[in-house]
Design an enzyme around this catalytic site. Sequence first.
Site, PDB file in Angstrom:
ATOM      1  N   HIS A   1       0.834  -1.202   0.000  1.00 31.98           N
ATOM      2  CA  HIS A   1       0.000   0.000   0.000  1.00 31.98           C
ATOM      3  C   HIS A   1       0.876   1.262   0.000  1.00 31.98           C
ATOM      4  O   HIS A   1       0.740   2.132  -0.862  1.00 31.98           O
ATOM      5  CB  HIS A   1      -0.914  -0.035   1.237  1.00 31.98           C
ATOM      6  CG  HIS A   1      -1.833   1.152   1.348  1.00 31.98           C
ATOM      7  ND1 HIS A   1      -3.157   1.086   1.002  1.00 31.98           N
ATOM      8  CD2 HIS A   1      -1.625   2.423   1.772  1.00 31.98           C
ATOM      9  CE1 HIS A   1      -3.722   2.266   1.197  1.00 31.98           C
ATOM     10  NE2 HIS A   1      -2.803   3.098   1.674  1.00 31.98           N
ATOM     11  N   GLU A   2       1.789   1.321   0.957  1.00 36.94           N
ATOM     12  CA  GLU A   2       2.629   2.527   1.066  1.00 36.94           C
ATOM     13  C   GLU A   2       3.566   2.654  -0.130  1.00 36.94           C
ATOM     14  O   GLU A   2       3.845   3.763  -0.589  1.00 36.94           O
ATOM     15  CB  GLU A   2       3.408   2.539   2.385  1.00 36.94           C
ATOM     16  CG  GLU A   2       2.535   2.547   3.651  1.00 36.94           C
ATOM     17  CD  GLU A   2       1.467   3.645   3.668  1.00 36.94           C
ATOM     18  OE1 GLU A   2       1.669   4.699   3.025  1.00 36.94           O
ATOM     19  OE2 GLU A   2       0.420   3.448   4.313  1.00 36.94           O
TER      20      GLU A   2
ATOM     21  N   GLU B   1      -4.897   7.600  -3.039  1.00 33.66           N
ATOM     22  CA  GLU B   1      -5.342   6.333  -2.460  1.00 33.66           C
ATOM     23  C   GLU B   1      -5.614   5.292  -3.551  1.00 33.66           C
ATOM     24  O   GLU B   1      -5.456   4.095  -3.332  1.00 33.66           O
ATOM     25  CB  GLU B   1      -6.591   6.585  -1.601  1.00 33.66           C
ATOM     26  CG  GLU B   1      -6.957   5.493  -0.613  1.00 33.66           C
ATOM     27  CD  GLU B   1      -5.923   5.235   0.500  1.00 33.66           C
ATOM     28  OE1 GLU B   1      -4.937   5.994   0.597  1.00 33.66           O
ATOM     29  OE2 GLU B   1      -6.093   4.257   1.236  1.00 33.66           O
TER      30      GLU B   1
ATOM     31  N   HIS C   1       1.711   4.374  -2.818  1.00 35.72           N
ATOM     32  CA  HIS C   1       1.764   5.833  -2.625  1.00 35.72           C
ATOM     33  C   HIS C   1       3.134   6.355  -3.058  1.00 35.72           C
ATOM     34  O   HIS C   1       3.249   7.401  -3.692  1.00 35.72           O
ATOM     35  CB  HIS C   1       1.571   6.186  -1.141  1.00 35.72           C
ATOM     36  CG  HIS C   1       0.153   6.149  -0.662  1.00 35.72           C
ATOM     37  ND1 HIS C   1      -0.850   6.861  -1.268  1.00 35.72           N
ATOM     38  CD2 HIS C   1      -0.428   5.498   0.394  1.00 35.72           C
ATOM     39  CE1 HIS C   1      -2.003   6.657  -0.604  1.00 35.72           C
ATOM     40  NE2 HIS C   1      -1.764   5.824   0.398  1.00 35.72           N
TER      41      HIS C   1
HETATM   42 ZN    ZN Z   1      -3.198   5.198   1.863  1.00 34.67          ZN
END
Ligand code: ZN
Length: 504
Positions: A267-268, A298, A271
């Site tokens: 997830h990170e 997101e 980003h």
């Molecule tokens: Zn996030």
Amino acid sequence: MSAKEQYDELTQRTREVALLGSTSAVLHWDQETYMPPEGNELRSEQLSMLAGMAHDKFTDKRIGDLIAGLESSDLVKDPLSPEAVNIRELRHQYDKETKLPKSLVEEMTRTTSRAQKEWVQARKDSDFKRFQPWLEKVLELKRQQAEAYGYEGEPYNALLDDYEPGATVDDIEKVFANLRDELVDLLDKIKGAPKQPDVSIVEREYDVDKQKIFGEMVASAMGFNFKAGRLDITTHPFCTGIGYGDTRILTRYNPKRLNDALFGTMHEAGHGLYESGLPKTDHFGTPMGESVSLGIHESQSRMWENQVGRSKPFWQHFFPILQNLFKESLHGVKLDDFYAAINNVAPSYIRVEADECTYNLHILLRFELERALLRGDLKPADVPDEWNSRFEKYLGIKVDKDSNGCLQDVHWSFGLVGYFPTYTLGNIYSAQFFNQAKKELPDLEQQFERGELVNLRHWLKEKIHSQGQRFRATDLVEEVTGSPLDHRPTIDYMKAKYGEIYGF
Ligand code: ZN
């Protein structure tokens, strides 16, 4: 002064504001990682001084004059040129920052800092009455903020714009309501399904050092460049794009649960790829070098976490490697069972622990309540009852106490109203983008089966990252996928995935 000279002065000034912001980002990263606990007070003072300096620099009347001059120049002729985009978005930011009276900003800081303390205690004691007067105060200030900004339609639009510029309640409400109804139906099917995953597979002993090795390997395969970024440990994972050549991601490890760091890191890193894919070398300090919105940010993290990280093709390549690393805990485990375990759906009280399917229901509930609160259709005193009855309707479980219900999130005490919808917008966008990527890269899933993830990254960079703020979120989605915000791809994706796993 020629328009070119005015533009150069403007971007020189915003570059200085960005340098202050990026300095704050380094200090904040340090605060969340290596700073000794007793350094907190000094760090707060440093950060608040830098924030004040950045605000003063950006709201300087000279910036307003330069923008006004450039708005009637030839530089805005082509509305999608970098110059025109920068002038358009700087106007938007400048107006927002200068419209708020200083007294309101100060009162907001005072109130939210007290409200957070009260919230911590209220959550601990599961005592909503204690938090209620603070929620009332925060909402009153948020209404004043919306009035100061000005808005069309309802005040919620003014606040939503802080996180998702240009989005309106009208744009998202119908899509959200459709998504909610379909998710509630889907959840019913999952609960009554004949097959249920064995989640104990991912809740065994998982050595943290090995988890770290695996996480770094996956992040590298995604295209995260460790020469221009770092991966560190923290309590609340996040990503910070400090500037060109420096993007940092943070994760946390749980030695008894594989999912947390595994998907948290992807997830990170998602980003992180967005931050490092922005054209910051050419456009640092201007909107063309910045991300579009929280929702688009997101969408990048959720795509890597879910559409890639929770997909079968991905694990066809990576599961044997993982199994080899955790020989004992994954001994004899079949790929299909592992795949089902990481995709298990189980309604629970706490949003941050929710699975991919129920997560959006947590968000939609918060969106509905905060919108009603701001309009005055719902009184703060009625929040617990309203929360609990909707929670039961959507997720099928009765909330046992407010700390497991309306007191669980810090957002409202921080004054973050209008923030929640960006989580679900991110999920919806990610499904739309991923569908399009599959259309344009027809063998994408075969590539995943071979562990090749970089072509997806290249596609995202070309279509989304390199665009900076050229398009607002709603326009970007249309530009990339040819259709407006649409819940269908999300639902189709979930139905296909859970239908296979749960056998319906
Ligand atoms: Zn996030």
